[in-house]
Design an enzyme around this catalytic site. Structure first.
Site, PDB file in Angstrom:
ATOM      1  N   THR A 275      25.149 -70.397  -4.858  1.00 16.64           N
ATOM      2  CA  THR A 275      26.108 -70.194  -3.776  1.00 16.64           C
ATOM      3  C   THR A 275      27.301 -71.125  -3.883  1.00 16.64           C
ATOM      4  O   THR A 275      28.448 -70.716  -3.674  1.00 16.64           O
ATOM      5  CB  THR A 275      25.425 -70.378  -2.411  1.00 16.64           C
ATOM      6  N   PHE A 405      26.438 -67.905   5.516  1.00 18.83           N
ATOM      7  CA  PHE A 405      25.110 -68.154   4.972  1.00 18.83           C
ATOM      8  C   PHE A 405      23.999 -67.949   5.994  1.00 18.83           C
ATOM      9  O   PHE A 405      23.076 -68.742   6.098  1.00 18.83           O
ATOM     10  CB  PHE A 405      25.028 -69.577   4.394  1.00 18.83           C
ATOM     11  N   CYS A 412      20.815 -72.741   7.701  1.00 24.36           N
ATOM     12  CA  CYS A 412      21.553 -73.661   6.832  1.00 24.36           C
ATOM     13  C   CYS A 412      21.017 -75.078   6.817  1.00 24.36           C
ATOM     14  O   CYS A 412      21.679 -75.995   7.309  1.00 24.36           O
ATOM     15  CB  CYS A 412      23.022 -73.683   7.230  1.00 24.36           C
TER      16      CYS A 412
END
Length: 497
Positions: A275, A405, A412
């Site tokens: 990511t 996300f 997260c």
């Protein structure tokens, strides 16, 4: 996996066929991008039917925000995520809400992303950037951005996770463990797409057999590493592995077993480098296409770091790069590297669209579409504008409209790690180099576990920072708006869990 929505038929593209459903028109190599194209005009919620599997997508920002209401919705389990359980078990990302290892791992690992822990990781991040700069002169120009950002972020997360160097900058070919990890993840993605295909069970077993040696190698390497660290005696907390080996839950006293520790390490390696490398690559792409934004970003690095191109930001200075942070936010708005997350209702309910949704029904919130909804982001939603994230322009924006996300408690855990690393890397690259992309390049996006620019290259030229920029009123004013000990603002993270 049941996802029949009580037999309701939702809006869907034209051309549905008996038996195969909406397969025609789907690009198997780029399923997300083809789905976004086919969704035009279908409204905030739509479906694709792939043989016997109903895939429901939410692309409207207001409906996506509703599904982020933790009181009414929870994390769902889509086929692609479920298939990864064969590889990483009940790790943070793939665990079901009611599995005890999720809560245990979540609570044990929270200290790994505290402010004091981030201070320990800061020198690791600086060192990997130095190695990147040493590596670039040895490579032909222009440089492959996705390749090199992936090398960088993999080394950072592997050293922070278990103090292991994979030698990414010393070898052109990836370490065998990296190749095995990527192969296993690709296999999991393929298996997730085969759940409803006739003969899919047989094909999944064939994929498992073809990939077994990769899984065996990766599992063996990590199991040996865990055993070696246990044999060293009292574990320290210099990295994530040390924390998992040495910590017990503060209330229950429970500890993670070695199998789950292996699963957690794999999850952090995958999520923590895929990511962040994608976010950095998209940010550099947009900066290379927008000279004014690039000039503002470099002026900010000069204001904070001064005239020395080799200057490294201190831990406290990273929070001062406010414009760089907006560049990252805007890049992740346009192309969130994790472009969707599944949601399911806690109780049966009726959506604003009139559709009934029951526990067990799930929908994929397509952040890659919701982040471009003109109803929230304006008629220029497809345009790159980092100043969308200025406080005065963000005030009053629909809550939960920006979710690069995931959402809620499952979102997260490593947010600050990703943001700190990405801002640090951008500041050093832009302070040291002038960057230029191929003017004939058209953005192409590859869909692996995450999204990544494909065949995007940059030409790098050593840069002399502008001494006058250090006294630029605008740059200094923005940098000084953040206290020396102020944290970055909230946002995306490497592990959607």
């Amino acid at each position: 996996m049941r996802n029949d929505w009580g037999g309701q038929v939702l809006p869907h593209p034209t051309g549905r066929r008996p038996f195969i459903g909406d397969v025609l028109g789907t690009d198997g190599a780029r399923p997300l991008q083809s789905t976004m194209r086919r969704a035009q005009g279908l409204g905030p919620i739509f479906e694709l039917k792939v043989f016997g599997q109903k895939l429901v997508f939410v692309g409207g920002a207001h409906l996506a925000a509703l599904m982020c209401d933790e009181a009414r919705f929870a994390k769902g389990v889509a086929p692609a995520v479920d298939a990864l359980r064969d590889y990483v078990g009940d790790a943070l990302f793939t665990a079901y809400d009611d599995e005890p290892n999720w809560r245990l791992a979540h609570d044990l690992l929270l200290p790994a992303f505290s402010r004091s822990a981030m201070r320990r990781y800061h020198p690791v991040m600086l060192q990997t950037v130095r190695e990147l700069f040493d590596y670039w002169p040895s490579t032909p120009e222009p440089v492959d951005v996705a390749r090199d950002m992936t090398k960088l972020t993999l080394e950072t997360i592997s050293r922070a996770a278990f103090s292991r160097d994979f030698g990414s900058f010393e070898n052109e070919l990836p370490h065998p463990f990296v190749a095995a990890m990527v192969a296993a993840l690709k296999a999991g993605r393929r298996k997730g797409m085969l759940g409803s295909v006739p003969g899919g069970g047989l094909l999944r077993r064939r994929i498992d057999r073809a990939n077994a040696h990769h899984v065996t190698y990766a599992d063996g390497l990590l199991d040996d590493l865990i055993a070696q660290r246990r044999a060293e005696g009292e574990p320290d907390e210099r990295d994530l592995l040390g924390i998992m080996l040495g910590s017990a839950h503060p209330v229950s006293g429970q500890r993670l077993d070695d199998l789950n520790i292996r699963h957690q390490i794999l999850t952090f390696l995958v999520a923590g480098h895929e990511t962040t490398s994608g976010a950095l690559s998209f940010a550099l792409y947009h900066l290379s296409r927008h000279p004014e934004a690039l000039a503002r970003a470099q002026a900010e690095t000069d204001a904070v770091l001064g005239p020395d191109p080799d200057a490294e930001p201190t831990f406290e200075q990273v929070a001062k790069f406010r414009y760089l942070r907006r560049v990252l936010d805007e890049s992740l708005r346009l192309w969130p590297t994790v472009p969707a997350f599944p949601r399911t209702p806690r109780e049966e309910l009726t959506l604003p669209t009139g559709h009934r949704m029951r526990p067990g029904d799930w929908a994929l919130v397509l952040t890659a579409m919701a982040h471009r909804d003109p109803a929230v982001w304006g008629e220029d939603a497809d345009e790159f504008d980092p100043d969308r994230f200025l406080p005065e322009r963000s005030h009053g924006r629909l809550p939960h409209s920006y979710k690069p996300f995931g959402t809620g408690e499952r979102a997260c855990i490593g947010r600050q790690f990703a943001l700190h690393e990405a801002v640090l890397v951008l500041s050093r690259v832009l302070h040291r180099y002038d960057i230029a992309g191929d003017p004939d390049y058209t953005l192409q996006i590859t869909e692996r576990l995450t999204l990544m620019p494909e065949r995007f290259t940059l030409t790098l030229r050593p840069r002399i920072p502008a001494a006058s920029a250090a006294s630029s009123p605008a740059a200094v004013a923005e940098a000084d708006a953040v206290p020396d000990d102020g944290p970055p603002s909230s946002g995306g993270c490497p592990v959607a869990h």
